[in-house]
Structures are given as C-alpha cells and as structure tokens.
Design a protein around this motif. Structure first.
Motif, mmCIF file in Angstrom:
data_model
loop_
_atom_site.group_PDB
_atom_site.id
_atom_site.type_symbol
_atom_site.label_atom_id
_atom_site.label_comp_id
_atom_site.label_asym_id
_atom_site.label_seq_id
_atom_site.Cartn_x
_atom_site.Cartn_y
_atom_site.Cartn_z
ATOM 1 N N ASP A 290 0.837 -1.196 0.000
ATOM 2 C CA ASP A 290 0.000 0.000 0.000
ATOM 3 C C ASP A 290 0.876 1.253 0.000
ATOM 4 O O ASP A 290 2.107 1.175 -0.073
ATOM 5 N N VAL A 291 0.245 2.418 0.074
ATOM 6 C CA VAL A 291 0.983 3.682 0.034
ATOM 7 C C VAL A 291 1.974 3.770 1.185
ATOM 8 O O VAL A 291 3.113 4.226 1.008
ATOM 9 N N GLU A 292 1.561 3.329 2.373
ATOM 10 C CA GLU A 292 2.468 3.359 3.521
ATOM 11 C C GLU A 292 3.716 2.522 3.249
ATOM 12 O O GLU A 292 4.831 2.915 3.583
ATOM 13 N N GLY A 293 3.521 1.346 2.626
ATOM 14 C CA GLY A 293 4.651 0.496 2.301
ATOM 15 C C GLY A 293 5.566 1.127 1.262
ATOM 16 O O GLY A 293 6.794 1.023 1.355
ATOM 17 N N GLN A 294 4.960 1.791 0.278
ATOM 18 C CA GLN A 294 5.756 2.479 -0.740
ATOM 19 C C GLN A 294 6.610 3.579 -0.100
ATOM 20 O O GLN A 294 7.803 3.722 -0.407
ATOM 21 N N LEU A 295 6.005 4.349 0.782
ATOM 22 C CA LEU A 295 6.743 5.425 1.445
ATOM 23 C C LEU A 295 7.837 4.868 2.349
ATOM 24 O O LEU A 295 8.913 5.458 2.486
ATOM 25 N N ASP A 296 7.582 3.719 2.961
ATOM 26 C CA ASP A 296 8.589 3.116 3.829
ATOM 27 C C ASP A 296 9.793 2.667 3.013
ATOM 28 O O ASP A 296 10.949 2.854 3.429
ATOM 29 N N ILE A 297 9.561 2.096 1.849
ATOM 30 C CA ILE A 297 10.661 1.694 0.970
ATOM 31 C C ILE A 297 11.489 2.922 0.588
ATOM 32 O O ILE A 297 12.720 2.910 0.639
ATOM 33 N N ALA A 298 10.807 3.997 0.203
ATOM 34 C CA ALA A 298 11.511 5.234 -0.166
ATOM 35 C C ALA A 298 12.333 5.762 1.004
ATOM 36 O O ALA A 298 13.470 6.224 0.824
ATOM 37 N N THR A 299 11.780 5.687 2.215
ATOM 38 C CA THR A 299 12.486 6.165 3.400
ATOM 39 C C THR A 299 13.728 5.328 3.671
ATOM 40 O O THR A 299 14.788 5.858 4.030
ATOM 41 N N GLN A 300 13.625 4.004 3.483
ATOM 42 C CA GLN A 300 14.793 3.147 3.675
ATOM 43 C C GLN A 300 15.919 3.521 2.709
ATOM 44 O O GLN A 300 17.092 3.532 3.081
ATOM 45 N N VAL A 301 15.543 3.843 1.466
ATOM 46 C CA VAL A 301 16.556 4.243 0.491
ATOM 47 C C VAL A 301 17.241 5.532 0.937
ATOM 48 O O VAL A 301 18.469 5.672 0.832
ATOM 49 N N THR A 302 16.470 6.492 1.462
ATOM 50 C CA THR A 302 17.093 7.737 1.932
ATOM 51 C C THR A 302 18.036 7.465 3.095
ATOM 52 O O THR A 302 19.062 8.147 3.242
ATOM 53 N N GLU A 303 17.718 6.466 3.925
ATOM 54 C CA GLU A 303 18.617 6.103 5.029
ATOM 55 C C GLU A 303 19.967 5.647 4.489
ATOM 56 O O GLU A 303 21.032 6.088 4.955
ATOM 57 N N GLY A 304 19.933 4.743 3.511
ATOM 58 C CA GLY A 304 21.177 4.259 2.936
ATOM 59 C C GLY A 304 21.955 5.342 2.220
ATOM 60 O O GLY A 304 23.181 5.432 2.346
ATOM 61 N N MET A 305 21.239 6.211 1.480
ATOM 62 C CA MET A 305 21.913 7.276 0.739
ATOM 63 C C MET A 305 22.461 8.345 1.683
ATOM 64 O O MET A 305 23.513 8.942 1.413
ATOM 65 N N ARG A 306 21.776 8.577 2.769
ATOM 66 C CA ARG A 306 22.275 9.532 3.767
ATOM 67 C C ARG A 306 23.607 9.040 4.345
ATOM 68 O O ARG A 306 24.535 9.821 4.560
ATOM 69 N N TYR A 307 23.695 7.736 4.557
ATOM 70 C CA TYR A 307 24.950 7.161 5.049
ATOM 71 C C TYR A 307 26.046 7.289 3.995
ATOM 72 O O TYR A 307 27.189 7.663 4.310
#
Length: 461
Positions: A290-307
C-alpha cells in the motif's frame, strides 16, 4: 537509547537468543540462554567469553555473531522487542504463518518525536501505534494510561483492548538472524583467490555484468557479480571497491571480496534472495504494497543514501533496478559499479555508460556528479516506487532528455500519487542542484507523511 526494565545498574552481560553452531575454529558454539562477557565488539562478530566453564574447567572464548545476542536486563531480551526495524519489515513479519490476530512487536524508531512503535496484526491488516514518553519518563499510547516501562505497557494491553476489538495476544514469531560477513576474523586480503568461489545459478544481468548465486569455500551463500575487464582498470577497480568494503549500513548491500587478478573480475556480496525492487514493484498488488509500504521503501533508500553521503561517496546509478529486497522487505542499495569516492564536493566523469533517464542534467551535460545529482536520481526512483515500476519518460528517447529537462519540463505525477509526494519529486528535480533537498531532508519529509494510529498525521488518500 534502549529502555531498561528494572535494573539498579548498567548490565554488562549478554544473553544468546538462539542456538549457534560454529563452522570455523575461531568461532564459538552456544545455546539459547547462554550468558557472555563481551571482550571485543569489532564489526559484526564479537569476541566473547562464555560465563560457564566447560567440563575441563576452561573458559570458552571465541567469535559469535553479534545479532544473536541481547544485553541482559534490557528490552532487547524480550521476545516482543525487535530493535530498529522499518514499517514494511514489521508488516512482512507479522503477516507470516504462526502469527494471528493480536500478534505484536515493538520496534525502535529513529524519528525525533517517537522512541518506539507498537505494530499489531488485526486480522489481515496491520495497525501501528506510536509509543510516546512524557517528561516524567513514562510511556504511553494516549493521554489516559501511563506506564513506567515498556514491559508494563505490554502487560496492560495483553489484558485490556488497545483499541475496540483488538487485544495483544502473543509476540510476533522472531526469525533467527542471518550471520553477516564471510568470516569473524578479518581476511588477510580484500583480494581473494577465484578458486574460493563456486558459481551456481545466474540471477540476472545489469549494466556492468552478470550476477550469479555462488558459494564461498563451498559453504556460505554469496552473490557474485562478474565484470568484464574492459569496464575499468585493475588499479582503479581495486581502489574503489576496497573503499566500498568499509561501508556498513543496514540499507546497503554488504561487499565481501573481489577477484581482480585475471579477467573477468568478481565482486562478491551478500546474497539478497528476493530480487530487485523494480520487479517487486511491478509484481506486487495494491493490497500487498500500500501507500504506507511504498513510502517506507523510499524512506529506507534515503537512510542508505544519507549514510553514503556521510562517507563522501556518490552512487551515480540510483534506480529501482539497483535496490534489492531482502528478508522482511529490508531494502539494500546495490550495484556500486558506478559508485565513486569523492574527496571534493563533486566528481567529473567522461563515461559513456550513462543511465540517461535517471541522471541529473548537469551530469548529462558536463559529466558533473555530486550528492545532489544522486538526489535527482532519487526523485526518479520515488516516481518508480509510486507508479509501481513505470518506465520514466516513456515517450522520450535518450538524446531528447537534456533539451526536455532544460526547457523546464518534468514527468507528471504517477496515477493515485498524492500532491505532497509529487512535490517531493519536483524538489529533487530542481535544475539548480543547490535547490534540491539533502537526503536528510528527504528522510524527514517522507517520515512526516507516515500515518500512525491516534497520531495527528493526516492519512494520504
């Protein structure tokens, strides 16, 4: 900081939560419930002494995987505490066989205003509750019931409904963690003999080579990327990949070794079983993601890219095809074939291998790459996520891209995408790199769109 249940002093002992069988002389076998003193906490393997003598009266010492242990007396020891975990990872676990209505877990949150989240299975759906803490140190889900610790909060909602029709029943089934890295003892060389690796089935093909499932020394499963020698020089290849091996983050694919003495080169990484994000997006149904899951995936990517940003590393090929889906929907940014370490704030490339539709205008025109060019690519990736894997700019050819973008035109919002999410994409696609948000900004923006039970955050429709 991990919450403590009832301790008068800071505990220094660790308890094993699972059995573990050693596969090398330097490793230490143990059973669930064994107690240890940790002597060295280097990387993913800790050197410990078991606080129980063997039959000969000798102290047992050796390396153990850190993620099999929990600090004694803390919430980490509890069956319902799962540590830091994403929303989709929690959902994946709770929907597995063995869990039912009322199965629950508590996960740590790194959001500024939230310490923990209580995730509960409610029939065939999930509900997530923010666990807040007041100035007196009490935990609460609302402003009516307060608890001195998480243990008593859980006990209370096992006896009374957390909301109409839903009471906590039993902790979510906790899977044994995966042992990471090839060996607890640092290998003598980053370069490994090709003979140590066996190729099994082919998993896929990318811009820079084929990927196979393989074995290291006939026992540990790994992924092996085969790269033709003409892609890069040996010196540059070894230099760049040696740095990448020092990167350690939950949302980055772990690099184990390289074989670069002869053609073709091998890049050896952890094996991620569920394939790439692009196929996952295209194959998943709306009730599965769902939308929440899509946003969570995007957030995980920002975590890795922030690192990556913090380590002065730019990816240069961020796209859904280069994000892998691990166990329980943990996202792993992969394919570092184009990644570069930057000593200044930019990197200039004359490479002709360019993923045009994911690449920022300044990189297309001048070969100029920065963290902000990765931000542009993230905007395209976010479009892929919200469109469930649609091809970017389907009507444009590669040579038309630069003129289209410099003319101020941008992709339209995906179907059913909220205005707020599309606005984030447009920010990533600012023509001036300095006007694009940082990955830290992006993480905060996406987190603010997440919806929790009883929270003030507006649900996305």
């Amino acid at each position: 900081m991990v919450g403590y249940i009832k301790m008068s002093h800071l505990p220094k002992r660790f308890v094993s939560l699972w059995d573990f069988t050693a596969e090398a002389p330097e490793e230490l076998s143990f059973k669930a419930g064994d107690v240890f003193e940790v002597l060295d906490r280097s990387e993913d393997w800790w050197y410990v002494q078991k606080l129980k003598w063997d039959r000969k009266g000798k102290a047992e010492m050796g390396y153990v995987p850190y993620n099999f242990l929990a600090e004694e007396g803390t919430v980490e020891e509890q069956a319902w505490f799962f540590g830091e975990m994403s929303r989709t990872e929690a959902a994946s676990l709770l929907m597995e066989d063995g869990n039912n209505n009322g199965s629950f877990l508590i996960r740590a949150s790194d959001k500024h205003e939230i310490l923990y989240v209580l995730s509960v299975r409610h029939q065939d759906s999930l509900r997530h509750f923010k666990i807040m803490r007041n100035a007196a140190g009490q935990f609460h889900l609302n402003n009516t019931s307060f608890f001195p610790d998480l243990y008593q909060l859980v006990e209370s909602y096992c006896k009374k409904p957390i909301c109409p029709g839903l009471t906590l029943t039993k902790p979510c089934v906790k899977n044994e963690p995966v042992v990471s890295d090839l060996s607890p003892v640092p290998l003598d060389e980053w370069e490994r003999p090709r003979e140590e690796f066996t190729l099994l089935r082919r998993l896929g093909k990318g811009n820079f080579g084929q990927v196979h499932e393989g074995l290291w020394k006939g026992k540990q499963k790994v992924a092996i990327k085969i790269i033709n020698r003409d892609v890069t020089s040996q010196d540059l290849f070894v230099k760049e990949t040696a740095f990448l091996k020092t990167l350690h983050h939950k949302n980055l694919l772990s690099l184990y070794a390289v074989c670069s003495v002869s053609d073709p080169y091998y890049i050896v990484t952890e094996l991620v079983p569920r394939g790439d994000l692009l196929n996952y997006l295209q194959d998943s149904e709306e009730d599965e993601l769902d939308v929440e899951g899509q946003l969570d995936i995007a957030t995980q990517v920002t975590e890795g890219m922030r690192y990556l940003e913090s380590q002065n590393c730019i990816h240069r090929d961020l796209a859904a095809r280069n994000v892998l889906m691990g166990r329980n929907n943990i996202c792993k940014i992969a394919d570092f074939g184009m990644a570069r370490v930057i000593l200044d704030s930019y990197y200039v490339s004359a490479s002709m291998k360019i993923p045009f539709k994911w690449t920022a205008p300044e990189a297309l025109e001048y070969g100029l790459y920065t963290v902000k060019s990765d931000v542009w690519s993230f905007g395209i990736l976010l479009h892929e996520i919200m469109s469930r894997g649609m091809q970017p700019y389907p009507a444009l050819l590669n040579y038309e891209m630069l003129e289209f973008l410099k003319g101020g035109q941008r992709m339209k919002a995906p179907p059913k995408c909220s205005t707020r999410v599309y606005d984030i994409m447009l920010m990533c696609w600012a023509l001036n790199p300095n006007q694009r948000p940082s990955f830290d900004d992006l993480k905060t923006m996406l987190e603010n769109l997440s919806n929790y039970e009883g929270s003030e955050v507006t649900t996305i429709h």
